[in-house]
Design an enzyme around this catalytic site. Structure first.
Site, PDB file in Angstrom:
ATOM      1  CB  SER A 247      46.726   4.059  46.431  1.00 33.52           C
ATOM      2  OG  SER A 247      45.908   4.044  48.199  1.00 33.52           O
TER       3      SER A 247
ATOM      4  CG  HIS B 110      50.486   2.470  46.303  1.00 32.09           C
ATOM      5  ND1 HIS B 110      51.881   2.616  46.821  1.00 32.09           N
ATOM      6  CD2 HIS B 110      49.685   3.569  48.177  1.00 32.09           C
ATOM      7  CE1 HIS B 110      52.030   4.482  47.724  1.00 32.09           C
ATOM      8  NE2 HIS B 110      51.004   4.677  47.828  1.00 32.09           N
TER       9      HIS B 110
ATOM     10  CG  ASP C  47      49.225   4.857  51.307  1.00 33.69           C
ATOM     11  OD1 ASP C  47      49.714   5.345  50.609  1.00 33.69           O
ATOM     12  OD2 ASP C  47      47.836   4.837  49.795  1.00 33.69           O
TER      13      ASP C  47
ATOM     14  CG  MET D  21      48.061   6.472  56.494  1.00 32.28           C
ATOM     15  SD  MET D  21      47.192   7.874  56.662  1.00 32.28           S
ATOM     16  CE  MET D  21      46.632   7.911  54.039  1.00 32.28           C
TER      17      MET D  21
ATOM     18  CG  HIS E 136      53.433   5.271  51.185  1.00 35.31           C
ATOM     19  ND1 HIS E 136      52.424   6.673  50.643  1.00 35.31           N
ATOM     20  CD2 HIS E 136      54.436   5.916  51.856  1.00 35.31           C
ATOM     21  CE1 HIS E 136      52.846   7.507  51.094  1.00 35.31           C
ATOM     22  NE2 HIS E 136      53.816   7.827  51.811  1.00 35.31           N
TER      23      HIS E 136
ATOM     24  CG  MET F 126      52.368   8.056  54.831  1.00 38.08           C
ATOM     25  SD  MET F 126      51.158   7.704  53.788  1.00 38.08           S
ATOM     26  CE  MET F 126      50.981   6.522  53.480  1.00 38.08           C
TER      27      MET F 126
ATOM     28  CG  MET G 115      54.086  12.300  49.646  1.00 40.56           C
ATOM     29  SD  MET G 115      53.532  10.355  48.923  1.00 40.56           S
ATOM     30  CE  MET G 115      51.959  10.919  49.080  1.00 40.56           C
TER      31      MET G 115
ATOM     32  N   GLY H 193      48.025  11.621  53.533  1.00 42.56           N
ATOM     33  CA  GLY H 193      47.329  11.419  54.620  1.00 42.56           C
ATOM     34  C   GLY H 193      46.125  11.114  54.469  1.00 42.56           C
TER      35      GLY H 193
ATOM     36  N   GLY I 142      43.221   9.761  50.874  1.00 45.79           N
ATOM     37  CA  GLY I 142      43.185   9.935  49.176  1.00 45.79           C
ATOM     38  C   GLY I 142      42.447  10.822  48.601  1.00 45.79           C
ATOM     39  N   GLY I 143      42.370  10.882  47.462  1.00 46.65           N
ATOM     40  CA  GLY I 143      41.336  12.366  46.509  1.00 46.65           C
ATOM     41  C   GLY I 143      41.765  13.585  47.046  1.00 46.65           C
TER      42      GLY I 143
ATOM     43  CG  ASP J 284      51.379   8.359  46.957  1.00 46.99           C
ATOM     44  OD1 ASP J 284      50.307   8.151  46.519  1.00 46.99           O
ATOM     45  OD2 ASP J 284      51.236   7.119  47.969  1.00 46.99           O
ATOM     46  N   GLY J 285      49.804  10.541  44.430  1.00 47.47           N
ATOM     47  CA  GLY J 285      49.249  11.680  45.070  1.00 47.47           C
ATOM     48  C   GLY J 285      48.046  12.545  43.804  1.00 47.47           C
ATOM     49  N   GLY J 286      47.087  12.567  43.914  1.00 44.57           N
ATOM     50  CA  GLY J 286      46.315  13.324  42.475  1.00 44.57           C
ATOM     51  C   GLY J 286      46.320  13.080  41.521  1.00 44.57           C
TER      52      GLY J 286
ATOM     53  N   GLY K  36      44.701   5.545  43.971  1.00 44.47           N
ATOM     54  CA  GLY K  36      43.513   5.640  43.938  1.00 44.47           C
ATOM     55  C   GLY K  36      42.703   5.374  43.719  1.00 44.47           C
TER      56      GLY K  36
HETATM   57  C1  DX5 Z   1      48.509   9.550  50.700  1.00 46.42           C
HETATM   58  C2  DX5 Z   1      48.955   8.410  49.775  1.00 46.42           C
HETATM   59  C3  DX5 Z   1      48.001   8.065  48.713  1.00 46.42           C
HETATM   60  C4  DX5 Z   1      47.070   8.431  48.006  1.00 46.42           C
HETATM   61  C5  DX5 Z   1      46.619   8.479  46.423  1.00 46.42           C
HETATM   62  O1  DX5 Z   1      48.357   9.517  51.584  1.00 46.42           O
HETATM   63  O2  DX5 Z   1      49.751   7.910  50.275  1.00 46.42           O
HETATM   64  O3  DX5 Z   1      48.592   7.067  48.101  1.00 46.42           O
HETATM   65  O4  DX5 Z   1      46.014   6.899  49.114  1.00 46.42           O
HETATM   66  O5  DX5 Z   1      44.948   8.156  46.065  1.00 46.42           O
HETATM   67  P1  DX5 Z   1      44.910   9.482  45.359  1.00 46.42           P
HETATM   68  O6  DX5 Z   1      45.330   8.780  44.137  1.00 46.42           O
HETATM   69  O7  DX5 Z   1      43.010   9.252  45.709  1.00 46.42           O
HETATM   70  O8  DX5 Z   1      45.170  10.579  44.967  1.00 46.42           O
HETATM   71 ZN    ZN Z   2      50.507   6.223  48.849  1.00 47.15          ZN
END
Ligand code: DX5
Ligand code: ZN
Length: 219
Positions: free
Chosen positions: A8, A32, A34, A36, A65, A67, A136, A141, A143-144, A174-176, A196
C-alpha cells in the site's frame, strides 16, 4: 493459487514517490492505492492527479481501494488515470451491480470490500460479479494499525463460497499484514496480501516481501 503481494502506497514517503515505487516494483505483484476523502473515512490521502503521475513511472497493476462516499462517480477518472482494478466498499455502494457496470464500461476490474464489522453475507450475492473480494483486517482510514484476527472466519467463508462455485475470485486481506499475520491470512484462504508498513517502511523491501511470501507458503 499463488499469493500476490500488494504494497500500500499509503506507507510510502510521499516526498519521493517515484523512488519509493521503483524500490518495491521488481519484488511485488500489484500496487495498492488507498484513496480517502475525509467523509467515508476520517482521513484524506491522495487522489487522481497523484495516481496519474505514478502511472508514468511504473507498469505495475494498480489496485485502487476507494474509501470515499459515492465511489461510482470516480470510476471514469480513475480509469483514465491508469488504474486497473477498483475495489468499492459495500458500506458506500448500496447498489454494487451499478458500480460493477460502471467499472466494466470503463475497462476496470472490480471488487467489493467489507469493513471488519460487516458480515460476508453483505457481499455474498455479488461475489460472481467480482474479480476480487476484500476483507478489511483493520478499520479503514489509516496505515500501521494492528491486525484484527476476528475477521479470519470471514476469509474462510469467502474462500468456501468461491470454491463451492468454482470461481477464480481473488480474496484480498487489507490491514496489519506482517510475516506473522500473513500466514494466518493465507491459511484462511487469502490470495492477495496488502502490506503497507511491512513493505514500504522496511529497510530492505525485497527482503520484506520475501518474508511475506515465505510466511504465506507455510500453511
Ligand atoms: C487502511 C488501508 C490499508 C492500509 C494498510 O485504510 O486500506 O491499505 O494502508 O497499511 P498497513 O499494512 O500499514 O496496515
Ligand atoms: Zn487499502
Amino acid at each position: 493459487m499463488e499469493v500476490k503481494i500488494a504494497p500500500s502506497l499509503l506507507a510510502a514517503n510521499f516526498a519521493r514517490l517515484e523512488s519509493e515505487v521503483s524500490r518495491v516494483a521488481p519484488h511485488v505483484d500489484w500496487l495498492h492505492l488507498d484513496v480517502m476523502d475525509g467523509h467515508f473515512v476520517p482521513n484524506i490521502s491522495f487522489g487522481i492527479p497523484v495516481i496519474e503521475a505514478i502511472r508514468d513511472v511504473t507498469d505495475l497493476y494498480f489496485d485502487c481501494h476507494i474509501m470515499t462516499t459515492n465511489p461510482d462517480a470516480y470510476l471514469p477518472e480513475l480509469a483514465k488515470a491508469g488504474v486497473n482494478l477498483v475495489t468499492v466498499h459495500i458500506e458506500a455502494a448500496p447498489d454494487p451491480t451499478r458500480a460493477k457496470q460502471r467499472a466494466v464500461e470503463n475497462g476496470l476490474d472490480f471488487g467489493l470490500v467489507i469493513n471488519p464489522v460487516t458480515p460476508f453475507q453483505a457481499i455474498a450475492p455479488y461475489v460472481e460479479q467480482c474479480d476480487v473480494v476484500v476483507v478489511m483486517s483493520v478499520e479503514p482510514g489509516h496505515g500501521g494499525q494492528t491486525f484484527i484476527p476476528d475477521v479470519l472466519p470471514k476469509v474462510e467463508e469467502a474462500r468456501e463460497w468461491v470454491e463451492n462455485r468454482g470461481l477464480r475470485t481473488d480474496i484480498q486481506i487489507d490491514g496489519g499484514i506482517t510475516p506473522e499475520t500473513a500466514g494466518q491470512a493465507t491459511s484462511a484462504g487469502a490470495t492477495v496480501l496488502v502490506a503497507g508498513t511491512a513493505v514500504f517502511r522496511a529497510d530492505d523491501p525485497a527482503a520484506a516481501v520475501q518474508l511475506l511470501r515465505r510466511a504465506s507458503d507455510i500453511r
